[in-house]
Write an enzyme that holds these catalytic residues in place. Structure first.
Site, PDB file in Angstrom:
ATOM      1  N   ARG A  41      -3.934   0.702  -2.859  1.00  0.00           N
ATOM      2  CA  ARG A  41      -3.303  -0.619  -2.869  1.00  0.00           C
ATOM      3  C   ARG A  41      -2.510  -0.881  -4.145  1.00  0.00           C
ATOM      4  O   ARG A  41      -2.865  -0.404  -5.213  1.00  0.00           O
ATOM      5  CB  ARG A  41      -4.360  -1.696  -2.667  1.00  0.00           C
ATOM      6  CG  ARG A  41      -4.923  -1.656  -1.267  1.00  0.00           C
ATOM      7  CD  ARG A  41      -5.889  -2.778  -0.965  1.00  0.00           C
ATOM      8  NE  ARG A  41      -6.406  -2.604   0.392  1.00  0.00           N
ATOM      9  CZ  ARG A  41      -7.364  -1.745   0.707  1.00  0.00           C
ATOM     10  NH1 ARG A  41      -7.940  -1.027  -0.231  1.00  0.00           N
ATOM     11  NH2 ARG A  41      -7.750  -1.618   1.950  1.00  0.00           N
ATOM     12  N   HIS A  81       4.698   0.142   0.731  1.00  0.00           N
ATOM     13  CA  HIS A  81       5.182  -0.720   1.810  1.00  0.00           C
ATOM     14  C   HIS A  81       4.192  -1.855   2.037  1.00  0.00           C
ATOM     15  O   HIS A  81       3.032  -1.765   1.629  1.00  0.00           O
ATOM     16  CB  HIS A  81       5.371   0.082   3.105  1.00  0.00           C
ATOM     17  CG  HIS A  81       4.121   0.742   3.587  1.00  0.00           C
ATOM     18  ND1 HIS A  81       3.729   1.981   3.148  1.00  0.00           N
ATOM     19  CD2 HIS A  81       3.150   0.327   4.450  1.00  0.00           C
ATOM     20  CE1 HIS A  81       2.584   2.306   3.725  1.00  0.00           C
ATOM     21  NE2 HIS A  81       2.209   1.316   4.521  1.00  0.00           N
ATOM     22  N   GLU A 140       2.953   6.239   9.523  1.00  0.00           N
ATOM     23  CA  GLU A 140       2.939   5.102  10.437  1.00  0.00           C
ATOM     24  C   GLU A 140       4.338   4.848  10.981  1.00  0.00           C
ATOM     25  O   GLU A 140       5.323   5.077  10.289  1.00  0.00           O
ATOM     26  CB  GLU A 140       2.535   3.802   9.711  1.00  0.00           C
ATOM     27  CG  GLU A 140       1.180   3.804   9.105  1.00  0.00           C
ATOM     28  CD  GLU A 140       0.909   2.598   8.214  1.00  0.00           C
ATOM     29  OE1 GLU A 140      -0.270   2.334   7.955  1.00  0.00           O
ATOM     30  OE2 GLU A 140       1.865   1.935   7.750  1.00  0.00           O
ATOM     31  N   GLN A 175       0.800  -1.218   0.000  1.00  0.00           N
ATOM     32  CA  GLN A 175       0.000   0.000   0.000  1.00  0.00           C
ATOM     33  C   GLN A 175       0.832   1.265   0.000  1.00  0.00           C
ATOM     34  O   GLN A 175       2.013   1.257   0.331  1.00  0.00           O
ATOM     35  CB  GLN A 175      -0.962   0.007   1.174  1.00  0.00           C
ATOM     36  CG  GLN A 175      -0.385  -0.520   2.471  1.00  0.00           C
ATOM     37  CD  GLN A 175      -1.470  -0.679   3.536  1.00  0.00           C
ATOM     38  OE1 GLN A 175      -1.542   0.131   4.439  1.00  0.00           O
ATOM     39  NE2 GLN A 175      -2.310  -1.684   3.407  1.00  0.00           N
ATOM     40  N   HIS A 230       0.162   5.413   1.246  1.00  0.00           N
ATOM     41  CA  HIS A 230      -0.746   6.376   1.869  1.00  0.00           C
ATOM     42  C   HIS A 230      -0.466   7.744   1.290  1.00  0.00           C
ATOM     43  O   HIS A 230       0.695   8.120   1.120  1.00  0.00           O
ATOM     44  CB  HIS A 230      -0.556   6.393   3.390  1.00  0.00           C
ATOM     45  CG  HIS A 230      -0.702   5.045   4.009  1.00  0.00           C
ATOM     46  ND1 HIS A 230      -1.829   4.277   3.852  1.00  0.00           N
ATOM     47  CD2 HIS A 230       0.137   4.308   4.768  1.00  0.00           C
ATOM     48  CE1 HIS A 230      -1.667   3.134   4.491  1.00  0.00           C
ATOM     49  NE2 HIS A 230      -0.484   3.123   5.050  1.00  0.00           N
TER      50      HIS A 230
END
Ligand SMILES: [Zn+2]
Length: 405
Positions: free
Chosen positions: A290, A271, A148, A111, A113
């Protein structure tokens, strides 16, 4: 527990709120990891993928207030400034992070972001087009970015960022798959971020027989070349047969974190988590584009427009914490959350700036507050501490993970 009165409204409040957390039973989760690490029972035998600690609507923790289980989000919304601090309340208007324990038995999708600006633009445009929030082809669930951090509790394998183009070319030259010949030649002739973007989107857009034959040849070669990299592709093929993401380990860095190592997942960087148990802390967002290893919707054009096609040196993926007095602080380039590990805390005084969540990792932890309130939290359990606590004391022989803002 004693009560702690806050003078500017009439409700009696605590300073420590032990949390009851939601366990998400996603299919890729481990059946045994939470039991092994934290003694959390798994009576149903279902996969236990994630423990969510926070106020997210898809899995809000609860706390006990005045004898009642209350959603953490409801508690916080009683008085945002009091619980989150003035600054965080004004800036974010909610608990700005979600803290998780994540146990992957199978790989999660690859994915990307979006960054904050892309998320705002994408969300607005899908709202204007009237794409329902729950639609399978909806990309943007909210207007927020989703940086993240992952901190490994066990050996933890993941993919993060693009390999050097020379390495990607070497892998694909070795494979020598005629169906990919023109994509590989184009990349060889244009070894720039633009060249890599065309190559990546070309690969993800493969269809029909071309895709089938290319994947068949990949798996054949992988089985003939038992290196760790090709063994990984063979393992992934058992989980995601026929998925174009099986090429990803040849394009993205594959990194194996040791317990206690941490890594930051930047916006616009592909990642995937492959296997292992770790802590994850992220901004409050659900925006995921994705790029393979998934049966779900893939919007290749939107993905490419939200991806930075820069090489990412593998030796710069690990986060180097700053250590002071038994506290490891992990530097994070966003304001949504902070993360630290406290080790061997004896009467350690902590000053709150916003709302915090503490999770002891190795053994029970005792918290005390000057108002006389005290509480004991077992390993694998967590506690919410509002900004108004101001200062508290931690005793714990092992590690305590601290999520704060
Ligand atoms: Zn992610």
């Amino acid at each position: 527990m004693s009560d702690f009165s806050i003078s500017n409204d009439s409700l009696v409040r605590h300073v420590f709120y032990p949390m009851t957390n939601v366990i998400q039973n996603y299919a890729w989760g481990s059946r045994s990891s939470f039991a092994q690490l934290f003694g959390i029972a798994n009576q149903s035998g279902e996969p236990q993928a994630e423990i969510w600690m926070g106020a997210h609507p898809n899995g809000c923790s609860t706390v006990n207030t005045q004898g009642q289980e209350t959603k953490l989000s409801s508690l916080i919304s009683q008085n945002l400034s009091l619980f989150l601090s003035d600054k965080i309340a004004k800036r974010f208007g909610e608990l700005p992070y979600l803290f998780k324990v994540l146990a992957a038995e199978k790989a999660l999708s690859i994915q990307v972001h979006p960054n904050k600006h892309q998320a705002e633009r994408g969300y607005q445009s899908e709202e204007q087009q009237g794409v329902p929030l729950t639609a399978g082809n909806r990309n943007y669930k909210d207007p927020n970015h989703k940086p993240e951090l992952v901190y490994a509790l066990t050996d933890y394998t993941a993919m993060n960022g693009f390999r050097p183009i020379s390495e990607i070319l070497a892998h694909f030259n070795y494979l020598d798959i005629p169906e990919l010949g023109s994509l590989v030649n184009d990349l060889a002739g244009d070894q720039t971020p633009n060249g890599l973007a065309s190559f990546f989107s070309g690969l993800l857009s493969l269809q029909g027989e071309q895709k089938e034959v290319a994947l068949m040849m990949l798996i054949m070669k992988a089985k003939l070349s038992p290196t760790p990299l090709f063994n990984l592709i063979t393992e992934l093929e058992e989980q995601y047969p026929g998925d174009v993401g099986l090429f990803a380990p040849l394009i993205l860095n594959v990194i194996a974190l040791k317990p206690g190592q941490a890594m930051y997942l930047d916006a616009e960087t592909p990642h995937a988590y492959i296997k292992g148990t770790g802590l994850e802390i992220m901004a409050n967002s659900d925006n995921v584009l994705r790029a393979g290893l998934t049966p779900k919707y893939m919007d290749v054009n939107e993905l490419v427009s939200c991806t930075k096609f820069n090489e990412k040196p593998i030796d710069r993926l690990l986060l180097q914490p700053l250590e002071q007095d038994g506290v490891l602080e992990y530097p994070i380039p966003v304001e949504d959350f902070k993360f630290a590990i406290l080790s061997n805390s004896q009467q350690r005084k902590i000053k709150t700036e916003g709302a915090e969540i503490l999770l002891p990792l190795d053994g029970a932890m005792t918290l005390t507050h000057q108002c006389g309130e005290t509480c004991i939290i077992d390993k694998g359990q967590s506690v919410f501490i509002p900004a108004y606590a101001d200062c508290y004391t931690v005793d714990c022989e092992g590690r305590v993970a601290r999520a704060y803002s």
